[in-house]
Design a protein around this motif. Sequence first.
Motif, short mmCIF file in Angstrom:
data_model
loop_
_atom_site.label_atom_id
_atom_site.label_comp_id
_atom_site.label_asym_id
_atom_site.label_seq_id
_atom_site.Cartn_x
_atom_site.Cartn_y
_atom_site.Cartn_z
N CYS A 85 -6.29 2.86 4.50
CA CYS A 85 -5.72 4.12 4.07
C CYS A 85 -6.75 4.90 3.24
CB CYS A 85 -4.46 3.90 3.25
SG CYS A 85 -3.09 3.37 4.27
N CYS A 128 0.85 -1.17 0.00
CA CYS A 128 0.00 0.00 0.00
C CYS A 128 0.89 1.23 0.00
CB CYS A 128 -0.86 -0.01 1.25
SG CYS A 128 -1.58 1.57 1.66
N CYS A 173 -4.62 0.55 0.53
CA CYS A 173 -5.48 -0.43 1.18
C CYS A 173 -6.75 0.27 1.66
CB CYS A 173 -4.75 -1.08 2.35
SG CYS A 173 -4.36 0.04 3.69
N CYS A 175 0.46 3.11 3.96
CA CYS A 175 0.98 2.52 5.18
C CYS A 175 2.03 1.46 4.91
CB CYS A 175 -0.16 1.92 5.99
SG CYS A 175 -1.02 0.61 5.14
ZN LIG Z 1 -2.53 1.32 3.57
#
Ligand SMILES: [Zn+2]
Lengths: 352, 484
Positions: B438, B386, B435, B389
């Motif tokens: 996020c 991702c 993701c 993160c």
């Molecule tokens: Zn993420």
Amino acid sequence: MDEIADRVFQADDVSIAAGSSSTLQAFDESPSSLSLIIDINPLQWFRLKDQIDLKDLSRSICIYLNCHLSLNSSNKVNVLVANNFSDGEENGGSKILFPSIHTKTDEHGSSFGNSQGKNLVNPNMYRQFRFVDEIFLEELHSILQKEPTELNIKNFKNTLSGALSISLSYINKLNLSNDGLLKSRILIISVTDDDSLPYISTMNCIFAAQKMKVPIDVLKLDKKDGVNNSIFLQQATDATNGIFQKITHPKGLVQYLSTSFLIDSNLRSILILPTNFKIDFRSSCFLTKKIIDIGYVCSVCLCILSLIPKNHRCPVCDSKFDDKVIEKLLKKPVVGVSNTNGKKKRKINSVM
Amino acid sequence: MDESDDEYIGELSSPVKNSNHDSRPGISNRTRRKTGGGDSSQNRKLAAGNGGGYSWEDDYQRSWDIVKEDEAGSLETIVSGLVEARKKRYLKNVTPFQRGIIRTLILVLDFSAVMAEKDLRPNRASLTILYAIEFVNEYFDQNPISQLGIVIMRNGLATLVSEVSGNPNDHIEALKSMRRLEPQGDPTLQNVLEMARGLLMHVASHSTREVLIIFGALLTSDPGDVHKTIQSLVKEKIRVRIIGLTAQVAICKEICKKTNFGDESSYGIILNEAHFKELLMEAVTPVAITKSISQQTKGFTLVKMGFPSRVSENSPTFCSCHSKLVYGGYICPNCSSKICSLPAICPCCNMMLILSTHLARSYHHLFPLKLFNELPKSEQYDAYNCFGCQTEFPEAVPSGNSVSIGNVTTNGNKSKKELITSSRYRCPNCHNDFCIDCDVFIHEILHNCPGCESNNIKTNLIQAKTSDLHATHPENNNITTATG
Ligand SMILES: [Zn+2]
Ligand SMILES: [Zn+2]
Ligand SMILES: [Zn+2]
Ligand SMILES: [Zn+2]
Ligand SMILES: [Zn+2]
């Protein structure tokens, strides 16, 4: 299971501490995470070349990271860079160095990537420290290798806000997986002035950090006679209860890092922070990007303008402004003339 | 097992974070099937009082009845449905309507005899005050240069509790002092609306005029014809929002409908405490100005404002606003007089002084972030982590195992589990993948795409407009002075 057991243990801890005097003692034991953002804008580093270079900085940073990791065995770090100009498909701008996505971070440290970082770090160093330092140096090295020899300055945009956005998302994920037990903070080592920083996205980052209670600390490296122009970063530290320090003697960088910037976020309420209280709250004009202290604000969208748009329409939301209001704003102050006190004053006025 | 029932419901009502949420063993035992009910979205609609019928005519809905298993006995589809619902919530806000951000709102609290009832804990009146304090805080947080006034209905009269002002502390003090007040007598809609009209009369044209009524009773005792009041409200462009604590009342519905251009959604009936708060917090977001309103309005105002700097002093000096000795303060950029707190109007030169951060809070309403698109399922993806993160994405499923939705093994073993979604959400501008955690964080809290911000070449909306001006960047000067 470990996690649950841990929490029970901590709950006990809190109750014991609360019994004595304050809950602060218990909080001290909870781990914290540090996000470090390093501005590696080559133009600015060139300007500072007589005082400090990236090598000195990375030396100090390794010590600083180790310091943070040694305070608590479950402390975490992550390191990002902003403003690199390595062009090409793999995006320049900001990038995460640690945890690395290139080297699969194997807990047992079996595959530490290639040799670059290994040679720089003492192999006998405590494994936890070595692991972080090696990857940090290795990744930084590989980014600097890609740095182009010529720069196209026209397209320059300060990507610090991007690095901030990434670290905030990272912290958000950490909070989700740790039930908010982990406290986080961000340290920005900045060399670039704020004029090129995109205003709205920087502000968005500040508000997000404020909401998440993440302090943003800023260490600004500057020449002795440099004009401090970090207006937005100053506002960021002020809004998030962070520390802003401008450092003109970078030789003592380790000292600064290990004293001012190791203060944990929940100790901040009881310490007098080494930050400045004089803060410039000026804003940036949406059109000219000039930094202004008096501006015109559209009542619909609240955009800030340094001048009255010629067509009397808001350049952002396209609302038509009231002509009468514009007229009033364009009026210059007039020297008052009293009618009783005859000709002399009128003459002066006409001369003017 | 019984003990954990509560915990499970709590988790469902809180936003569900991961579409790949492993359904835990044992859940099916706890989930009760509701037979013969409509589908869940319909139920919720009815319960909110927006549907055709009355909510009390419907069967009683338990919050856990909404959750149903699919044929295979899995909750996966429901969980992903909830994720989708959460995404839809912010989707609503993306339409770039102009928003009337400088607002004036009159908060009206019912303090008639019915408010002493204890169906809300500890009783209706205390809970209303508690929530009203939170509302005031949130309102000024989101609308820093707006105004608020508080009026109550008690003994058939409208009483002004807190004058229209921009200082949240005054309002909170006034609300706190009301805790000692006993709810009494009848409520009165007409009196209160007339008073609100009077209070909103002098409001500057660039501000919105709004009334928010928390109405506990099922009746109103009015001295005259309330319909005439409604007509004058419409004429003066005052928008009324009502939160009912008991049940729908026809006159409230009519008031909301007429003052909101036929839109009834500003009238809500609470289901429980949490829903009460939700309805109240909805009023915090500025009202969208529709095209028709903006065309009706001929001129919007441009306001001259100053952004003062904060100074610190070793010895106290007099401030120009209260003539008190204080340490430090803000210096008016126009006339250099010292003011103790912001936002304020400079007592010396009459200019509005605010912090630029006050204005910046609302900018994400103006430049809403584009929604991320969910990537279709595929055998191969470009990104492994991702972008936000840095968490690894679930691996792509090889084509051998054909994937059918709902056919998920629940034993939590990753390799055996077939994925329903790609779990990747892509920004349409920078083509970075995120993701779900996020994605939600970016659209609800951050309002920045980390990918777009991290790229130093692409520029966004406003910057594109002014990119030419960047040619004269100080960077140029620096390099020449450094080399020469
Ligand atoms: Zn993420
Ligand atoms: Zn505008
Ligand atoms: Zn004062
Ligand atoms: Zn002034
Ligand atoms: Zn993007």
